[in-house]
Design a protein around this motif. Structure first.
Motif, mmCIF file in Angstrom:
data_model
loop_
_atom_site.group_PDB
_atom_site.id
_atom_site.type_symbol
_atom_site.label_atom_id
_atom_site.label_comp_id
_atom_site.label_asym_id
_atom_site.label_seq_id
_atom_site.Cartn_x
_atom_site.Cartn_y
_atom_site.Cartn_z
ATOM 1 N N ALA A 181 0.866 -1.185 0.000
ATOM 2 C CA ALA A 181 0.000 0.000 0.000
ATOM 3 C C ALA A 181 0.901 1.233 0.000
ATOM 4 O O ALA A 181 0.772 2.127 0.825
ATOM 5 C CB ALA A 181 -0.912 -0.012 1.217
ATOM 6 N N ASN A 182 1.813 1.259 -0.968
ATOM 7 C CA ASN A 182 2.894 2.242 -0.966
ATOM 8 C C ASN A 182 2.718 3.363 -1.975
ATOM 9 O O ASN A 182 3.685 3.972 -2.428
ATOM 10 C CB ASN A 182 4.251 1.546 -1.159
ATOM 11 C CG ASN A 182 4.261 0.592 -2.336
ATOM 12 O OD1 ASN A 182 3.230 0.316 -2.953
ATOM 13 N ND2 ASN A 182 5.424 0.060 -2.647
ATOM 14 N N GLY A 183 1.471 3.652 -2.340
ATOM 15 C CA GLY A 183 1.192 4.921 -2.983
ATOM 16 C C GLY A 183 1.290 4.991 -4.486
ATOM 17 O O GLY A 183 1.425 3.991 -5.200
ATOM 18 N N ARG A 184 1.212 6.239 -4.941
ATOM 19 C CA ARG A 184 1.190 6.541 -6.377
ATOM 20 C C ARG A 184 2.447 6.062 -7.077
ATOM 21 O O ARG A 184 2.417 5.692 -8.246
ATOM 22 C CB ARG A 184 1.021 8.063 -6.562
ATOM 23 C CG ARG A 184 0.952 8.546 -7.994
ATOM 24 C CD ARG A 184 -0.281 8.008 -8.695
ATOM 25 N NE ARG A 184 -0.381 8.473 -10.071
ATOM 26 C CZ ARG A 184 0.286 7.975 -11.100
ATOM 27 N NH1 ARG A 184 1.139 6.961 -10.898
ATOM 28 N NH2 ARG A 184 0.130 8.434 -12.317
ATOM 29 N N GLY A 186 4.313 3.485 -6.027
ATOM 30 C CA GLY A 186 4.639 2.233 -5.344
ATOM 31 C C GLY A 186 5.459 1.250 -6.137
ATOM 32 O O GLY A 186 6.214 0.466 -5.571
ATOM 33 N N ASN A 410 -1.797 -0.447 -4.613
ATOM 34 C CA ASN A 410 -1.249 0.872 -4.927
ATOM 35 C C ASN A 410 -1.721 1.265 -6.331
ATOM 36 O O ASN A 410 -2.500 0.550 -6.963
ATOM 37 C CB ASN A 410 0.279 0.865 -4.825
ATOM 38 C CG ASN A 410 0.909 -0.246 -5.645
ATOM 39 O OD1 ASN A 410 0.408 -0.629 -6.707
ATOM 40 N ND2 ASN A 410 2.022 -0.792 -5.170
ATOM 41 N N TYR A 411 -1.236 2.388 -6.824
ATOM 42 C CA TYR A 411 -1.764 2.905 -8.080
ATOM 43 C C TYR A 411 -1.554 1.942 -9.244
ATOM 44 O O TYR A 411 -2.344 1.925 -10.195
ATOM 45 C CB TYR A 411 -1.127 4.254 -8.410
ATOM 46 C CG TYR A 411 -1.721 4.858 -9.665
ATOM 47 C CD1 TYR A 411 -2.954 5.491 -9.632
ATOM 48 C CD2 TYR A 411 -1.055 4.758 -10.884
ATOM 49 C CE1 TYR A 411 -3.518 6.023 -10.776
ATOM 50 C CE2 TYR A 411 -1.613 5.285 -12.051
ATOM 51 C CZ TYR A 411 -2.843 5.920 -11.982
ATOM 52 O OH TYR A 411 -3.399 6.434 -13.121
ATOM 53 N N THR A 421 -7.657 1.854 -5.425
ATOM 54 C CA THR A 421 -6.530 1.614 -4.521
ATOM 55 C C THR A 421 -5.910 2.883 -3.957
ATOM 56 O O THR A 421 -5.081 2.792 -3.054
ATOM 57 C CB THR A 421 -5.425 0.817 -5.227
ATOM 58 O OG1 THR A 421 -4.988 1.555 -6.381
ATOM 59 C CG2 THR A 421 -5.930 -0.544 -5.659
ATOM 60 N N GLY A 422 -6.283 4.042 -4.456
ATOM 61 C CA GLY A 422 -5.677 5.270 -3.955
ATOM 62 C C GLY A 422 -6.591 6.460 -4.072
ATOM 63 O O GLY A 422 -6.420 7.446 -3.366
#
Length: 474
Positions: A181-184, A186, A410-411, A421-422
């Protein structure tokens, strides 16, 4: 009677606690413990990680832990590289509330500022959204370790091993499942056009970086891009006292219609991953080609300044340093600037994520399954081709079966699952799909133990003294 709602956060939190009690959240633990291993490790404790953690807790999966490289309170983009005044999303969206009315931003806002303040609020201020997420983390209470970065992933037959680096140095943590879940960014990082990599770094920054805008006071700044990131950085530079800010857009026209808003109903949120490969690619490609415009108020933030200039049809052919300044050769003429901000977004680029090298080597990508005709060079070809539970899949079956235990929340999941997811509108639906998928797999993996538990269950509902056996038919 009209419920005016809680009049303080304490009252709101009491209502939310009662919601959890009435709905038995979390339910009794049911996942058999596995020595020394987490059931789920979550990499990232921003909005996606927190929502995923609460969705798992709702299903009774509580042996989890979240790891985030940022200090507490600095997770995600809201307090770092995000520079918008307000969120684009409508204030009414439930966001990460997972069906709990008392967990919504609106409930949090009204408990502190009242119904009248809510009615007059136009958009959610960015840092206020961050405050809300801090509260969300406090009341859902997930186990988070901050200042801990993922440095590697490896796997075996029964789980995944995370290599982590934190305040106490390097360590390894075993988990049955891992959620990224490490973002745009990721599965990659900032997109820097190759041309700019050869330009002296003193003269340019990426919008994702920590930019010293105060140092740009009295300077001439060029911002490259047409979207929200471009206007946010241009507006920040103008407010910091830049003498002139140019916003240079390659397109012939400024994008005006946010096509993504036309695809925000429950049907596409819930059904996107059931579309054919061609349909999923078609949806993503169309939105990318038409481009997502900057929000209305964000563009006004820039255009209210007389020293702001927007130029369309403006591509850069070259850049040279002359007398301590950067000279841009553009299709609209020559421009002399002091600094350039690249608002060029993010990209899936596995080389920027060495900690995911084992995934990169073995993961099935979209290019391995489907590429739209004529789009062989598209960035989308590098996205992971995920299963129905957001799980990675092997490019060569049997070589790395542990990949199915790693889930991309993530994205980069947008090609396989859509915007769940974001993005605030779909985050709850995505988290529930993810949690339900993980729960089903944990049950299947432990089936023998659950079968034994079923067979050994001997708690009677009837004790034998509730009736009298008849002697026969009267």
């Amino acid at each position: 009677m009209t419920d005016t709602g809680p009049r303080s956060l304490a009252e709101l939190e009491a209502r939310f606690a009662r919601d959890l009690d009435l709905l038995m959240v979390p339910p009794p633990a049911w996942v058999p413990p596995q020595d020394g291993a987490l059931d789920v490790a979550i990499v990232g404790a921003g909005m996606a990680g927190l929502t995923a953690a609460f969705a798992l807790r709702k299903l009774g999966i509580t042996n989890i832990r979240l790891f985030d490289r940022a200090p507490a309170g600095r997770e995600g983009p809201w307090g770092t590289y995000a520079r918008m005044e307000t969120l684009r999303s409508p204030k009414t969206l439930a966001g990460p509330a997972l069906g709990f009315a008392n967990l919504t931003f609106r409930a949090w806002f009204e408990a502190q500022f009242g119904r009248d303040a809510w009615e007059t609020l136009h958009r959610i201020p960015r840092l206020q959204w961050l405050d809300y997420l801090h509260w969300y983390r406090r009341v859902t209470n997930p186990p988070v370790e901050n200042g801990v970065a993922l440095t590697g992933l490896a796997g075996g037959a029964d789980g995944v091993t995370l290599s982590l680096n934190g305040p106490d140095g390097e360590r390894r943590v075993a988990a049955r499942r891992v959620i990224l879940a490490n973002g745009r960014d990721g599965l990659g990082g900032p997109f820097v056009p190759p041309f700019w990599k050869a330009v002296d770094k003193r003269f340019w920054s990426h919008a994702h970086e920590d930019i010293d805008f105060a140092a740009l006071a009295g300077k001439t700044v060029a911002v490259l891009g047409a979207g929200a990131g471009a206007v946010d950085n241009a507006g920040t530079a103008l407010e910091a006292g830049a003498a002139k800010v140019y916003m240079l857009i390659r397109r012939a026209e400024v994008p005006r219609v946010n096509k993504a808003l036309g695809a925000g109903h429950p049907g596409i949120v819930l059904g996107f991953n059931d579309l054919t490969d061609a349909q999923r690619w078609e949806q993503n490609q169309y939105i990318a080609d038409t481009a997502v415009p900057a929000p209305h108020n964000s563009m006004l933030r820039c255009s209210r300044h007389p020293n702001f200039a927007l130029l369309t049809g403006c591509s850069i052919n070259g850049a040279t340093v002359e007398d301590g300044r950067l000279v841009l050769d553009t299709t609209r003429g020559r421009a002399v600037v002091d600094h350039v901000v690249l608002a060029t977004g993010f990209t899936v680029d596995w080389e920027q994520r060495p900690e995911l090298a084992a995934l990169a080597e073995n993961a099935l990508l979209w290019r391995d399954r489907y590429v739209a005709p004529g789009k062989e060079g598209s960035e989308f070809a590098q996205y992971p081709y995920l299963g129905n539970r957001f799980e990675f899949q092997e490019r060569n079956p049997g070589q790395a079966p542990w990949l199915g235990r790693v889930h991309a929340f993530n994205y980069a999941a947008v090609m396989s699952h859509g915007r769940v997811t974001g993005d605030i509108p779909g985050i709850s639906a995505g988290a529930e799909r993810l949690a339900e998928g993980i729960a089903s797999r944990l049950f299947a993996e432990d089936y023998d133990r659950h079968w034994q538990q079923l067979q050994s269950f001997e708690t009677p509902e009837l004790l034998g003294d509730e009736w009298t056996e008849a002697d026969g038919f009267a």
